[in-house]
Design a protein around this motif. Structure first.
Motif, short mmCIF file in Angstrom:
data_model
loop_
_atom_site.label_atom_id
_atom_site.label_comp_id
_atom_site.label_asym_id
_atom_site.label_seq_id
_atom_site.Cartn_x
_atom_site.Cartn_y
_atom_site.Cartn_z
N ALA A 92 -6.54 14.94 5.97
CA ALA A 92 -8.01 14.31 6.23
C ALA A 92 -8.73 13.43 4.58
N LEU A 93 -9.39 12.26 4.23
CA LEU A 93 -9.51 12.56 3.15
C LEU A 93 -11.28 12.08 3.67
N ARG A 94 -12.42 12.53 2.34
CA ARG A 94 -13.33 12.12 3.08
C ARG A 94 -13.70 10.18 2.18
N ALA A 95 -14.32 10.01 2.97
CA ALA A 95 -14.71 8.34 2.33
C ALA A 95 -14.77 8.24 1.23
N GLU A 96 -15.27 8.55 0.18
CA GLU A 96 -15.63 8.69 -1.72
C GLU A 96 -14.06 8.59 -1.79
N ASP A 97 -13.40 9.35 -1.20
CA ASP A 97 -11.77 9.85 -2.34
C ASP A 97 -11.17 8.71 -1.26
N LEU A 98 -11.03 8.16 -0.30
CA LEU A 98 -11.20 7.15 0.18
C LEU A 98 -10.68 5.84 -0.03
N ASP A 99 -11.72 5.53 -0.22
CA ASP A 99 -12.50 3.88 -1.38
C ASP A 99 -11.69 4.65 -2.82
N ASP A 100 -11.71 5.94 -3.52
CA ASP A 100 -11.27 5.75 -4.75
C ASP A 100 -9.28 5.83 -4.44
N LEU A 101 -8.95 5.72 -3.29
CA LEU A 101 -7.76 5.64 -3.67
C LEU A 101 -7.22 4.00 -3.73
N ILE A 102 -8.19 3.27 -2.27
CA ILE A 102 -8.79 1.67 -2.62
C ILE A 102 -8.34 1.08 -3.73
N ASP A 103 -9.14 1.46 -4.11
CA ASP A 103 -9.55 0.84 -6.05
C ASP A 103 -8.41 1.02 -6.34
N GLN A 104 -7.31 2.55 -6.86
CA GLN A 104 -5.96 2.55 -7.40
C GLN A 104 -4.70 1.56 -7.22
N ALA A 105 -5.16 1.72 -5.63
CA ALA A 105 -4.08 0.94 -5.25
C ALA A 105 -4.30 -0.82 -5.27
N LYS A 106 -5.21 -0.50 -5.52
CA LYS A 106 -5.95 -2.52 -5.91
C LYS A 106 -5.20 -2.89 -7.46
N LYS A 107 -5.78 -1.84 -8.01
CA LYS A 107 -6.03 -2.06 -9.25
C LYS A 107 -3.41 -1.53 -10.21
N LEU A 108 -3.12 -0.73 -9.12
CA LEU A 108 -1.73 -0.38 -9.50
C LEU A 108 -1.08 -1.85 -9.81
N ASP A 109 -0.13 -1.69 -10.74
CA ASP A 109 1.11 -2.87 -11.13
C ASP A 109 1.90 -1.82 -10.92
N VAL A 110 2.45 -2.14 -10.08
CA VAL A 110 3.70 -1.66 -9.19
C VAL A 110 5.09 -1.88 -10.13
N ALA A 111 5.47 -3.11 -11.13
CA ALA A 111 6.36 -4.03 -11.75
C ALA A 111 6.42 -2.67 -13.16
#
Length: 120
Positions: A92-111
């Motif tokens: 389980a994640l804390r809210a702030e950790d989940l928010d951080d993961l969401i930000d990282q996922a948005k910024k990630l350049d998959v290619a």
């Protein structure tokens, strides 16, 4: 947007039809899953996360999918971006950790990440 319960039959379509998909593998009998559920639901309702699909998979009802995804503990969070699993972790994640993961996922350049991994 709120979370969406998906089954094995809907999983492939969900991850291919959406740019970013967060998948919460959970179980009704799991205490940490029940604690993480409201945090996950709250993140799905934030306006800044409107472009992200937040899915939930009940591992007891979708044992084949849980096995195929290598789920060994719940809750497990999986992030799929552009059809590629970019993150998977149990706990389980804390809210702030989940928010951080969401930000990282948005910024990630998959290619770029794939190219970097291929060179390594």
């Amino acid at each position: 947007m709120a979370t969406t319960q998906i089954s094995s039959a809907e999983f492939e379509k969900t991850i291919t039809d959406n740019d970013i998909v967060f998948v919460d593998f959970w179980a009704t009998w799991c205490g940490p899953c029940r604690a993480f559920g409201p945090i996950y639901e709250a993140a799905s309702d934030k306006p800044e996360n409107a472009g992200i699909t937040f899915a939930k998979v009940d591992i007891d009802r979708n044992q084949d999918l849980a096995a195929a995804a290598g789920i060994q503990a719940v809750p497990t969070l999986m992030i799929v971006k552009q059809g590629t699993v970019v993150f998977q972790q149990a706990g389980a994640l804390r809210a702030e950790d989940l928010d951080d993961l969401i930000d990282q996922a948005k910024k990630l350049d998959v290619a770029a990440a794939k190219a970097e991994a291929a060179q390594a």
